[in-house]
Structure formats: structure tokens, C-alpha cells
Design an enzyme around this catalytic site. Structure first.
Site, PDB file in Angstrom:
ATOM      1  N   ASP A   1     -23.724  -8.621   6.167  1.00  0.00           N
ATOM      2  CA  ASP A   1     -22.386  -8.105   5.931  1.00  0.00           C
ATOM      3  C   ASP A   1     -21.628  -8.147   7.254  1.00  0.00           C
ATOM      4  OD1 ASP A   1     -20.242  -6.721   4.637  1.00  0.00           O
ATOM      5  OD2 ASP A   1     -20.969  -4.875   5.570  1.00  0.00           O
TER       6      ASP A   1
ATOM      7  N   ASP B   1     -18.219  -5.962   8.268  1.00  0.00           N
ATOM      8  CA  ASP B   1     -17.681  -4.683   8.734  1.00  0.00           C
ATOM      9  C   ASP B   1     -18.727  -3.578   8.657  1.00  0.00           C
ATOM     10  OD1 ASP B   1     -15.035  -5.737   9.143  1.00  0.00           O
ATOM     11  OD2 ASP B   1     -14.810  -5.739   6.958  1.00  0.00           O
TER      12      ASP B   1
ATOM     13  N   ASN C   1     -16.775  -9.219   1.762  1.00  0.00           N
ATOM     14  CA  ASN C   1     -15.619  -8.962   0.906  1.00  0.00           C
ATOM     15  C   ASN C   1     -14.408  -8.711   1.803  1.00  0.00           C
ATOM     16  OD1 ASN C   1     -17.317  -9.037  -1.309  1.00  0.00           O
ATOM     17  ND2 ASN C   1     -17.358  -6.820  -1.612  1.00  0.00           N
ATOM     18  N   GLN C   2     -13.326  -9.427   1.548  1.00  0.00           N
ATOM     19  CA  GLN C   2     -12.099  -9.225   2.316  1.00  0.00           C
ATOM     20  C   GLN C   2     -10.906  -9.089   1.366  1.00  0.00           C
ATOM     21  OE1 GLN C   2     -11.716  -8.618   5.589  1.00  0.00           O
ATOM     22  NE2 GLN C   2     -13.948  -8.590   5.680  1.00  0.00           N
TER      23      GLN C   2
ATOM     24  N   CYS D   1     -15.117 -13.441   0.223  1.00  0.00           N
ATOM     25  CA  CYS D   1     -14.489 -13.180  -1.068  1.00  0.00           C
ATOM     26  C   CYS D   1     -13.116 -12.562  -0.794  1.00  0.00           C
ATOM     27  CB  CYS D   1     -15.324 -12.223  -1.914  1.00  0.00           C
ATOM     28  SG  CYS D   1     -14.437 -11.686  -3.416  1.00  0.00           S
TER      29      CYS D   1
ATOM     30  N   ARG E   1     -17.305 -11.370  -5.437  1.00  0.00           N
ATOM     31  CA  ARG E   1     -17.145 -10.075  -4.777  1.00  0.00           C
ATOM     32  C   ARG E   1     -18.441  -9.266  -4.901  1.00  0.00           C
ATOM     33  NH1 ARG E   1     -13.475  -6.351  -2.903  1.00  0.00           N
ATOM     34  NH2 ARG E   1     -13.746  -4.188  -3.577  1.00  0.00           N
TER      35      ARG E   1
ATOM     36  N   ASP F   1     -24.282  -2.478   5.301  1.00  0.00           N
ATOM     37  CA  ASP F   1     -24.192  -1.023   5.473  1.00  0.00           C
ATOM     38  C   ASP F   1     -23.695  -0.321   4.213  1.00  0.00           C
ATOM     39  OD1 ASP F   1     -21.552  -2.036   5.643  1.00  0.00           O
ATOM     40  OD2 ASP F   1     -20.913  -0.261   6.754  1.00  0.00           O
TER      41      ASP F   1
END
Length: 422
Positions: free
Chosen positions: A256, A258, A299-300, A337, A359, A385
Site C-alpha cells: 500500500d 499512504d 486507491n486514489q 485505482c 478499488r 495499514d
């Protein structure tokens, strides 16, 4: 198809280890590096080879002969005087024929699925395809800047000024070239002088739409210094070099973004808010050294929400790659995504407002990476996380997913060390 191997290198930086040996004959775990490369080519069906040789050419010719013991046919072009790294191509133009040819720098160690690269070249119909990859020292390497279709826009040499943030996309010295490139330059360059491949043949194609980069995580490493030679030899002994050929199933550690690599600040909209978590670069460097691929899946929804443009997001990822590269780490891929299923936000982008397959916790990003890089998901891991990261890994059927504490220094490193030790 002809394969031309440029094997005239003197190897001055590594001469302290191997004096009076031409660089192509330097033994790596007991086998000359050029022999390893020719054997790999032969296994893939590339058995029509031309070696351009210069320094201690007689030793190279004596060792390889006509190539029959390696299952190939070898012709030689001997440079009596230095012609530059492209001058020989014009002298052997008739031998090349009218089909595209592989032009490979024999000074580097490589094991690459060239049939895959050639398929890419034929699909895109350019004049040249460059093999590009991330490496652990992009700050002192030749960088390739390309558009989203892979068309090369700029080529930055080591000495060129570069942007503050850049993609870790390095030219590896492996090419597929249409003979038309040579024909177009006949009569326009002075063949009585040294001809430089990059500056005179390839760089002029930047921005024309005729030159593409083929991005791959396969093994290509310069072994011009004693330190790099020892690393290459270690990688051959451990099996990493052969294993990273995309003809073989790859093992991957999916990450991941962030809260795992960079500090979580909510929806990251401003590049100035991007900051690596302590220990993240070291963790990714450990992945690089292990033979696993390191691939980000993120995921953005800021794209769908209209809060960040694609250009802004790409610049954030260039910053991530630049900061990692400064610490000797790199990512083999970044999968994004941009979607968000909930509607009704001011400024949102309707084209991204739907329930997608990528997603997280859906496995679409991992499945796409697996298809692109021939990944064995059953031998791969997912680290993030958030519960959605764990579920995405489970849905993709990786061996195991790990949830780490958001923004915790050294957390990712701790998991990576324990995983690789096991």
C-alpha cells in the site's frame, strides 16, 4: 532476427580485478559474462549473432569461435581503430538485412525475455524500442522521460540537468532497432569519425513518436566497478538473475502507499505533504535485493473526487521514486485505482464515479500486475495499514497479507525483515 552484441569494451574501472582480460570474458561464478548472455539468447531462439569487438579481440574470437559449441552462429566485426559504439553498425549494414535487430551492450549483465520485448516493439510499430527499468542509483544514470503510451519525450544523460522529481526509468543499453534508422543517417554523418549511438542515432528520435520505452523489472546491471561486479556474481550464484527473466513466474511483495510508505495525512492532495516514513526506503531496498518485485497498489479516490489531477498525482509518484532512489531503493511498478463509487461531491469527475473491479479490497490491481509481470500470486504477499489491504491480498489469493500500524517508523521494515528471514 540478427542479434548484435557490442563487445569491444576495455573495462578500465574493473581492470584492478581482471587485468589483461577483455570485459566480455570476465568470469562470473566461473563463466565469462558474455557466454552467459549468449546461452540465454540461444535458449530463446536468438542464434544468429554478430559480435563487434576491439580491445583484445583475438582472445574473444579464440574463446567463442564460430559459436557452434553454444548452439549459435557467430560472425565478428573487428574494429581496427575505435569507431564509437555505433560506427560498426554502418559497416555491417548489409549483414543486418531489412528486419529489426537486437542491439545489446555486452558490458552489462542481463537475462531478459527478448521475445516479449520484440512483441512490444512490433505492436507499437516504432523505429526503436529501448529497454528501460528502475535501478538503485537513478541519480547518476541516464533517465528516459516518456508519455503515458511509452513514447520517449526526453533522454537525460548523467551530466544533464534533471527535474526535481522524476520517474526511476533508466536506459539499460538493450535495444530493438529498425534498419531504417541507419539508412536515414547515411550521408548525414561522418563515418570517418567515431559515431555515438545515443547522441547521434537515438536521442534525435525523442519527441518524434518513433521511439518507445519497454519497461521491465528483469535483471540488467552494469558490472563496471568492483563493487557492482561482486553484486552481480552474488546474484548469479543465488539464482536471482535467471529467476527475474519474465519467462519465469515472479514473486512479489505488494505494498500500500499512504501510511505504509509515506506518512498518512488524509487525502494527500499537495505534493509538499508527501514524506517517506522512516525505514520505508530501507525496507523496499531489502525487497529489491531479495529477488521479489516491489509493487505499489493504491486507491486514489482524489482523482474521482476532482481534488487532484493525473498530472499532479504522477508528480507525487515521481517524488516518491526520487526519494526512494536517493536511498538506493526502487519500485518495480505502481498500480492506481482512481475510482470512487459515491457520488455527489462538488467538482467530482463522473467518468470515475462507479463501482470498479480495482478499488481495494477488490483484487483488480494485484491481478493486473500479475498479468503484466507474470506473477505467481500464490508465492506473493500484501502489506498495508488498512483492513482493505489485507482483504485485497486475500481476494487475490496471495500467501499472506500483513497489516501494519499507520505511520509507524520502521514498521514496514520490521515486517519485511521477518518475512524474508522466514
Amino acid at each position: 532476427m540478427k542479434t548484435i552484441l557490442m563487445a569491444g569494451g576495455r573495462g578500465t574501472r574493473i581492470a584492478e580485478l581482471f587485468p589483461n582480460i577483455p570485459k566480455p570474458l570476465i568470469p562470473v561464478d566461473g563463466v565469462p559474462i558474455l557466454e552467459r548472455e549468449i546461452r540465454s539468447l540461444a535458449q530463446q531462439g536468438f542464434n544468429d549473432i554478430i559480435l563487434t569487438v576491439g580491445y583484445l579481440a583475438d582472445k574473444i574470437i579464440s574463446y567463442f569461435g564460430d559459436g557452434s559449441r553454444l548452439g549459435v552462429k557467430i560472425d565478428y566485426f573487428v574494429e581496427k581503430t575505435p569507431l564509437g559504439n555505433a560506427g560498426a553498425l554502418f559497416r555491417i549494414r548489409e549483414k543486418i538485412g531489412n528486419e529489426p535487430f537486437l542491439l545489446l551492450n555486452a558490458d552489462a549483465a542481463f537475462d531478459v525475455n527478448f521475445n516479449r520485448m520484440i512483441a512490444f516493439h512490433r505492436q507499437h510499430r516504432g523505429l526503436v524500442t529501448l529497454f528501460t527499468h528502475p535501478n538503485s542509483h537513478p541519480y547518476d544514470s541516464g533517465l528516459i522521460i516518456a508519455d503515458k503510451e511509452g513514447k520517449v519525450e526526453r533522454w537525460l544523460s548523467k551530466e544533464d540537468e534533471r527535474p526535481q522529481w522524476y520517474d526511476n526509468r533508466v536506459n539499460a543499453g538493450l535495444h530493438v532497432i529498425e534498419p531504417k534508422v541507419l539508412d536515414q543517417l547515411l550521408g548525414k554523418i561522418d563515418l570517418d569519425k567515431k559515431v555515438d549511438l545515443d547522441r547521434q542515432l537515438l536521442k534525435p528520435l525523442c519527441g518524434t513518436g518513433e521511439m518507445y520505452c519497454y519497461d521491465s523489472p528483469e535483471y540488467v546491471k552494469d558490472m563496471g566497478t568492483p563493487e557492482r561486479f561482486h553484486q552481480v556474481e552474488s546474484d548469479f550464484k543465488s539464482g536471482i538473475v535467471e529467476a527475474k527473466n519474465l519467462n519465469h513466474k515472479q514473486k512479489t511483495i505488494f505494498l500500500d502507499r499512504d501510511g505504509t510508505i509515506n506518512k498518512y495525512v488524509g487525502f494527500l492532495r499537495n505534493i509538499d505533504d508527501f514524506e517517506l516514513i522512516e525505514g520505508a526506503a530501507e525496507a523496499i531496498k531489502k525487497i529489491n535485493e531479495s529477488g521479489y518485485l516491489a509493487i505499489v497498489v493504491t486507491n486514489q479516490p482524489v482523482i474521482a473526487r476532482g481534488e487532484v489531477s493525473w498530472d499532479e498525482l504522477n508528480e507525487i509518484h515521481r517524488k516518491m521514486q526520487t526519494l526512494l532512489g536517493r536511498e538506493g531503493a526502487y519500485l518495480d511498478g505502481i498500480y492506481i485505482c482512481p475510482h470512487h463509487p459515491d457520488k455527489g461531491f462538488p467538482g467530482e469527475r463522473p467518468e470515475y464515479k462507479f463501482d470498479c473491479d480495482c478499488r481495494k479490497p477488490k483484487p483488480g490491481l494485484l491481478l493486473k500486475a500479475a498479468k503484466n509481470f507474470n506473477i505467481d500470486l500464490s508465492q506473493s504477499y500484501m502489506i498495508g495499514d488498512d483492513d482493505r489491504d489485507v482483504e485485497a491480498g486475500k481476494n487475490a489469493q496471495v500467501i499472506k497479507s500483513f497489516k501494519i500500524e499507520t505511520n509507524k517508523p520502521e514498521s514496514l521494515l520490521s515486517v519485511i525483515l521477518s518475512l524474508l528471514k522466514a
